[in-house]
Design an enzyme around this catalytic site. Structure first.
Site, PDB file in Angstrom:
ATOM      1  N   GLY A 105      -0.724   8.608  -5.638  1.00 26.06           N
ATOM      2  CA  GLY A 105      -0.235   7.690  -5.767  1.00 26.06           C
ATOM      3  C   GLY A 105       0.186   7.185  -6.999  1.00 26.06           C
ATOM      4  O   GLY A 105       0.989   6.577  -7.816  1.00 26.06           O
ATOM      5  N   TYR A 157       1.163  -1.512   0.027  1.00 28.78           N
ATOM      6  CA  TYR A 157      -0.247   0.020   0.136  1.00 28.78           C
ATOM      7  C   TYR A 157       0.993   1.488  -0.158  1.00 28.78           C
ATOM      8  O   TYR A 157       2.244   1.151  -0.034  1.00 28.78           O
ATOM      9  CB  TYR A 157      -0.672   0.009   1.576  1.00 28.78           C
ATOM     10  CG  TYR A 157      -2.000  -0.563   1.054  1.00 28.78           C
ATOM     11  CD1 TYR A 157      -3.813  -0.824   0.998  1.00 28.78           C
ATOM     12  CD2 TYR A 157      -1.792  -2.107   1.804  1.00 28.78           C
ATOM     13  CE1 TYR A 157      -4.032  -1.837   0.780  1.00 28.78           C
ATOM     14  CE2 TYR A 157      -2.778  -3.086   1.404  1.00 28.78           C
ATOM     15  CZ  TYR A 157      -4.236  -2.935   0.685  1.00 28.78           C
ATOM     16  OH  TYR A 157      -5.224  -3.800   0.924  1.00 28.78           O
ATOM     17  N   GLU A 158       0.045   2.405  -0.446  1.00 29.72           N
ATOM     18  CA  GLU A 158       1.080   3.727  -0.579  1.00 29.72           C
ATOM     19  C   GLU A 158       2.025   4.383   0.441  1.00 29.72           C
ATOM     20  O   GLU A 158       2.472   4.919   0.147  1.00 29.72           O
ATOM     21  CB  GLU A 158       0.190   4.487  -1.418  1.00 29.72           C
ATOM     22  CG  GLU A 158       0.400   6.235  -1.503  1.00 29.72           C
ATOM     23  CD  GLU A 158      -0.553   6.877  -2.874  1.00 29.72           C
ATOM     24  OE1 GLU A 158       0.052   7.429  -2.535  1.00 29.72           O
ATOM     25  OE2 GLU A 158      -1.415   6.338  -2.391  1.00 29.72           O
ATOM     26  N   SER A 159       1.354   4.100   1.956  1.00 30.85           N
ATOM     27  CA  SER A 159       2.097   4.703   3.354  1.00 30.85           C
ATOM     28  C   SER A 159       3.230   3.866   2.847  1.00 30.85           C
ATOM     29  O   SER A 159       4.013   4.187   4.157  1.00 30.85           O
ATOM     30  CB  SER A 159       1.082   4.397   4.272  1.00 30.85           C
ATOM     31  OG  SER A 159       0.507   2.661   4.437  1.00 30.85           O
ATOM     32  N   GLY A 160       3.883   2.445   2.481  1.00 32.08           N
ATOM     33  CA  GLY A 160       5.090   2.277   2.813  1.00 32.08           C
ATOM     34  C   GLY A 160       5.198   0.474   3.749  1.00 32.08           C
ATOM     35  O   GLY A 160       5.553   0.048   4.055  1.00 32.08           O
TER      36      GLY A 160
END
Length: 266
Positions: free
Chosen positions: A134, A54-57
């Site tokens: 993103g 996921y985009e949050s890492g």
């Protein structure tokens, strides 16, 4: 076409059909919403070794409930590891390590270009949307892009109001002419059908109708003239396991978001 007639809803068919496109070896950059549901159904059924990012890492996340956003603590709590967002994009995504970018869309055109920014004129909009996040980078740097959305003439349009994420541009070799060397959108799964881009023009073409769906229904809910494959398939109906997995996941999610407890995965 109702739940009572077929035993499953169009949205359930869409989510399950999308989940089937994923495999154990995929490293998938997951969008929130329908893409997240599809990816986690795949993880819980036929692709237990899939890597969800996921985009949050968060890398290798295995949520028991579907996240409300990329910042949902459920993602970090269940991830193998969490890295900084710059590392996620520069090393993982732009480094070519993502096999599938799984995105949703508010507006989509026949070449897979996505709008998630604004409906109407940018400066005098009818609706302001969450924005790209993103997704623009996912659309150009993932090896392939899958898109899922419910069909409507408002959503599937001849021309998107704002160019958020690049699909195949004007069609043909537009991506290559711009120096984008990834495949772009290779699959569109809606609540009515499965679509793939024409090899030459890159225009999305219906290759499979979901059970009980007609060509007329697909055309009536699409804003461009739909092309159908000569050999048109019928999407296999959801299995008992697929439906149970999806419904259990949605029930846990509902309970968690209502504050009544998230329970345990089946």
């Amino acid at each position: 076409m109702s739940d009572n007639q077929l035993g499953f809803t169009p949205n359930e068919m869409m989510t399950i059909a999308a989940s089937r496109a994923l495999g154990n070896d995929d490293v998938c950059f997951v969008g929130i919403g329908a893409p997240s549901a599809a990816c986690n159904v795949a993880r819980l059924t036929h692709a237990p070794d899939i890597t969800l990012i996921y985009e949050s890492g968060t890398i290798g996340t295995a949520p028991e409930v579907l996240p409300l956003s990329i910042g949902d603590g459920e993602l970090c709590e269940t991830a193998v590891t969490t890295v900084a967002v710059p590392e996620m994009f520069r090393y993982w995504l732009q480094g070519g390590r993502i096999s599938i970018g799984f995105l949703g869309a508010a507006q989509l055109d026949k070449f897979g270009n996505i709008n998630t920014t604004v409906i109407g004129d940018y400066f005098h909009p009818k609706t302001r949307l969450p924005g790209g996040g993103g997704a623009p980078e996912i659309a150009t740097s993932s090896k392939e892009v899958y898109i899922t959305m419910a069909q409507s003439k408002r959503g599937m349009v001849e021309k998107i109001d704002f160019f958020t994420s690049f699909g195949h541009g004007e069609g043909g070799d537009h991506r290559q002419r711009l120096g984008i060397d990834t495949a772009g959108p290779t699959l569109l799964i809606t609540d009515l059908a499965i679509w793939k881009p024409d090899p030459a023009t890159k225009e999305f073409t219906v290759v499979s109708l979901h059970p009980g769906v007609t060509r007329q229904q697909v055309q009536e809910s699409c804003g461009w003239i739909v092309r159908f494959a000569e050999a048109l398939d019928e999407t296999p109906a959801p299995s008992e396991l697929e439906l149970k997995t999806l419904r259990d996941l949605q029930a846990r999610t509902k309970a968690a978001h209502e504050g009544t407890g998230k329970g345990k995965a089946a």
